[in-house]
Design an enzyme around this catalytic site. Structure first.
Site, PDB file in Angstrom:
ATOM      1  N   GLY A 156     -13.820  -4.157   1.230  1.00  0.00           N
ATOM      2  CA  GLY A 156     -15.201  -3.686   1.420  1.00  0.00           C
ATOM      3  C   GLY A 156     -15.609  -2.598   0.440  1.00  0.00           C
ATOM      4  O   GLY A 156     -16.719  -2.612  -0.093  1.00  0.00           O
TER       5      GLY A 156
ATOM      6  N   GLY B 132     -11.184  -8.832  -1.245  1.00  0.00           N
ATOM      7  CA  GLY B 132      -9.915  -9.072  -0.568  1.00  0.00           C
ATOM      8  C   GLY B 132      -9.348 -10.468  -0.784  1.00  0.00           C
ATOM      9  O   GLY B 132      -8.180 -10.622  -1.139  1.00  0.00           O
TER      10      GLY B 132
ATOM     11  N   ARG C  55       0.817  -1.221   0.000  1.00  0.00           N
ATOM     12  CA  ARG C  55       0.000   0.000   0.000  1.00  0.00           C
ATOM     13  C   ARG C  55       0.848   1.267   0.000  1.00  0.00           C
ATOM     14  O   ARG C  55       0.438   2.286  -0.555  1.00  0.00           O
ATOM     15  CB  ARG C  55      -0.945   0.007   1.198  1.00  0.00           C
TER      16      ARG C  55
ATOM     17  N   LYS D 158     -20.058 -16.998   1.113  1.00  0.00           N
ATOM     18  CA  LYS D 158     -21.493 -16.957   1.379  1.00  0.00           C
ATOM     19  C   LYS D 158     -22.287 -16.122   0.392  1.00  0.00           C
ATOM     20  O   LYS D 158     -21.831 -15.083  -0.061  1.00  0.00           O
ATOM     21  CB  LYS D 158     -21.722 -16.379   2.781  1.00  0.00           C
TER      22      LYS D 158
HETATM   23  P1  ADP Z   1     -13.721 -11.961  -1.278  1.00  0.00           P
HETATM   24  O1  ADP Z   1     -12.932 -11.548  -0.048  1.00  0.00           O
HETATM   25  O2  ADP Z   1     -12.853 -12.000  -2.496  1.00  0.00           O
HETATM   26  O3  ADP Z   1     -14.949 -11.129  -1.467  1.00  0.00           O
HETATM   27  P2  ADP Z   1     -15.053 -14.059   0.171  1.00  0.00           P
HETATM   28  O4  ADP Z   1     -14.586 -13.475   1.456  1.00  0.00           O
HETATM   29  O5  ADP Z   1     -16.481 -13.963  -0.149  1.00  0.00           O
HETATM   30  O6  ADP Z   1     -14.177 -13.475  -1.047  1.00  0.00           O
HETATM   31  O7  ADP Z   1     -14.734 -15.616   0.137  1.00  0.00           O
HETATM   32  C1  ADP Z   1     -13.469 -16.170   0.322  1.00  0.00           C
HETATM   33  C2  ADP Z   1     -13.552 -17.469   1.077  1.00  0.00           C
HETATM   34  O8  ADP Z   1     -14.469 -18.378   0.500  1.00  0.00           O
HETATM   35  C3  ADP Z   1     -12.224 -18.172   1.083  1.00  0.00           C
HETATM   36  O9  ADP Z   1     -11.707 -18.158   2.377  1.00  0.00           O
HETATM   37  C4  ADP Z   1     -12.561 -19.599   0.630  1.00  0.00           C
HETATM   38  O10 ADP Z   1     -11.901 -20.585   1.372  1.00  0.00           O
HETATM   39  C5  ADP Z   1     -14.041 -19.663   0.835  1.00  0.00           C
HETATM   40  N1  ADP Z   1     -14.668 -20.710   0.000  1.00  0.00           N
HETATM   41  C6  ADP Z   1     -14.622 -20.835  -1.339  1.00  0.00           C
HETATM   42  N2  ADP Z   1     -15.247 -21.950  -1.751  1.00  0.00           N
HETATM   43  C7  ADP Z   1     -15.721 -22.554  -0.636  1.00  0.00           C
HETATM   44  C8  ADP Z   1     -16.450 -23.769  -0.394  1.00  0.00           C
HETATM   45  N3  ADP Z   1     -16.820 -24.574  -1.399  1.00  0.00           N
HETATM   46  N4  ADP Z   1     -16.756 -24.069   0.886  1.00  0.00           N
HETATM   47  C9  ADP Z   1     -16.382 -23.270   1.890  1.00  0.00           C
HETATM   48  N5  ADP Z   1     -15.691 -22.121   1.732  1.00  0.00           N
HETATM   49  C10 ADP Z   1     -15.364 -21.767   0.477  1.00  0.00           C
HETATM   50 MG    MG Z   2     -13.299 -11.915   2.041  1.00  0.00          MG
END
Ligand code: ADP
Ligand code: MG
Length: 402
Positions: free
Chosen positions: A383, A360, A36, A206
């Site tokens: 975020g 992230g 950063r 989720k």
């Molecule tokens: P971002 O930060 O890019 O928005 P998220 O925080 O929504 O992404 O999701 C990232 C997490 O989702 C990772 O830690 C990953 O391990 C988890 N993940 C991906 N696929 C699965 C799965 N099939 N079951 C459980 N967790 C999952």
């Molecule tokens: Mg995340």
């Protein structure tokens, strides 16, 4: 939007307050990742190379109690910045007061000072006053009084109205720095005016975290590909058995309505056809590739399978804009990273497409798996990136639209 950019400001001889994002990870006083800081260099250099006087403001962590003021001091960051930029950076251990004022007014052209963590203003005499985080207008005015111009280059906090972004911009002629400009061009571009076809790939843990993003993209994208943990809520909504896979029971109706909405809007919604399933949530365990129609009761899907990677790769062909948010599987575990790698490869292979990562963990996955340089843009906001993709107005950007 008609955002003002740094290049349109005449900074010569002017005191330029630059809001940067130096919210870096620090362990025992040592900066463990200076990405950063490096990312802010072009904006700072532009100001000082053009005869401006740079006054830097940043937050670091949260300040909720007195002890946070020791933990979250910007002092080591000023040292690091000085090393990287190869110029003296004078650190002022205060956010206001006579030392701050005299340092600002005596700055020479090309000089740099950095004030203490803006969030020190969140805690005063044993109470959480949140002057920075709740955008106290007097505080914004005070900081503005230290300079002639304001440049916001902190994307990570652009979704929050703070004294150090919105508060100052309300008072001074203001513009976006180079980092913020890139986010506006790429992420803002997806939201406002994407080159079509636009394909969105959504995954991660989720559905509930991503409802806003999915809804916003249904209005803009030609295709939406869904993987990651959230795919199982959709598969379940289609009547499939998902075993012990991640499920948000209370989001089944939502998944159904999103699928219907996609249909109504003629957006192709693509779900995986197979998954890598295991009986336990860990790397060192037996796993198998299984069709999404044959997941056993005691299994949980931890990644998309090879047939899905191939399907997604095909669906990506011809895309002119790709936005990716959310890993396809539990990429942190080697055995369940192949889906995410496969999608990275498919995106990397596209010719003439603008490719963007938001989120992230998705950015971390691309870095960790070695694909970071294959994307047109990796949004750094976490975020803020998600809210921007949701089509929300980010106050730290909107205020620069004059
Ligand atoms: P971002 O930060 O890019 O928005 P998220 O925080 O929504 O992404 O999701 C990232 C997490 O989702 C990772 O830690 C990953 O391990 C988890 N993940 C991906 N696929 C699965 C799965 N099939 N079951 C459980 N967790 C999952
Ligand atoms: Mg995340």
């Amino acid at each position: 939007m008609a955002i003002k950019y740094l290049e349109s400001l005449d900074v010569k001889g002017k005191k330029v307050i630059i809001r940067v994002d130096f919210n870096v990870p620090i362990k025992n006083g040592v900066i463990t990742d200076d990405t950063r800081i490096r990312a802010a260099i072009p904006t700072i250099k532009y100001v000082i190379d053009n005869g401006g006087k740079a006054i830097l403001l940043s937050h670091l962590g949260r300040v909720k109690e007195e002890a946070d003021k020791t933990k979250n001091t910007l002092a080591p960051i000023a040292v690091k910045l000085s090393e990287i930029i190869g110029k003296p950076v004078r650190f002022i251990p205060a956010t206001r007061g006579s030392e701050v004022e005299s340092a600002a007014s005596s700055l020479a052209e090309g000089g740099i000072i950095m004030l203490e963590n803006t969030r020190f203003e969140d805690f005063e005499n044993g109470t959480a006053v949140k002057k920075e985080s709740k955008c106290d207008k007097e505080l914004g005015k005070y900081w503005a009084s230290l300079g002639d111009l304001f440049v916001n280059d902190a994307f990570g906090t652009a979704h929050r109205e703070a004294a150090s972004n919105v508060g100052i911009a309300l008072v001074l002629p203001s513009a976006a720095g180079f980092l913020l400009k890139k986010e506006i061009e790429f992420v803002g571009g997806v939201v406002e005016n994407p080159v079509k076809p636009l394909v969105a790939i959504l995954g991660g843990a989720k559905v509930s975290d991503k409802i806003g993003v999915i809804e916003s993209l249904i209005d803009r994208a030609d295709k939406i590909i869904i993987g990651g943990g959230m795919m199982f809520t959709f598969l379940k909504a289609m009547g499939k058995n998902i075993g012990k896979s991640l499920l948000e029971e209370d989001k089944l109706d939502l998944a159904k309505s999103l699928m219907q909405k996609a249909k109504d809007k003629n957006v192709e919604l693509i779900l995986p056809v197979d998954t890598i399933a295991a009986k336990e949530f860990k790397n060192d365990t037996a796993f198998r590739t299984v069709s999404v129609d044959d997941i056993a009761d005691d299994e949980l899907g931890l990644d998309i399978g090879e047939a899905s990677i191939k399907l997604f790769t095909d669906k990506l062909k011809g895309a002119k804009t790709v936005v990716w948010n959310g890993p396809m599987g539990v990429f942190e575990m080697e055995n369940f990273a192949k889906g995410t790698i496969g999608v990275c490869k498919a995106i990397a292979a596209l010719e003439g497409a603008t490719t963007i990562i938001g989120g992230g963990d998705s950015a971390a996955a691309a870095e960790q798996l070695g694909f970071a340089d294959k994307f047109s843009h990796i949004s750094t906001g976490g975020g803020a990136s998600l809210e921007y993709l949701e089509g929300k107005v980010l106050p730290g950007i909107a205020i620069l639209d004059k």
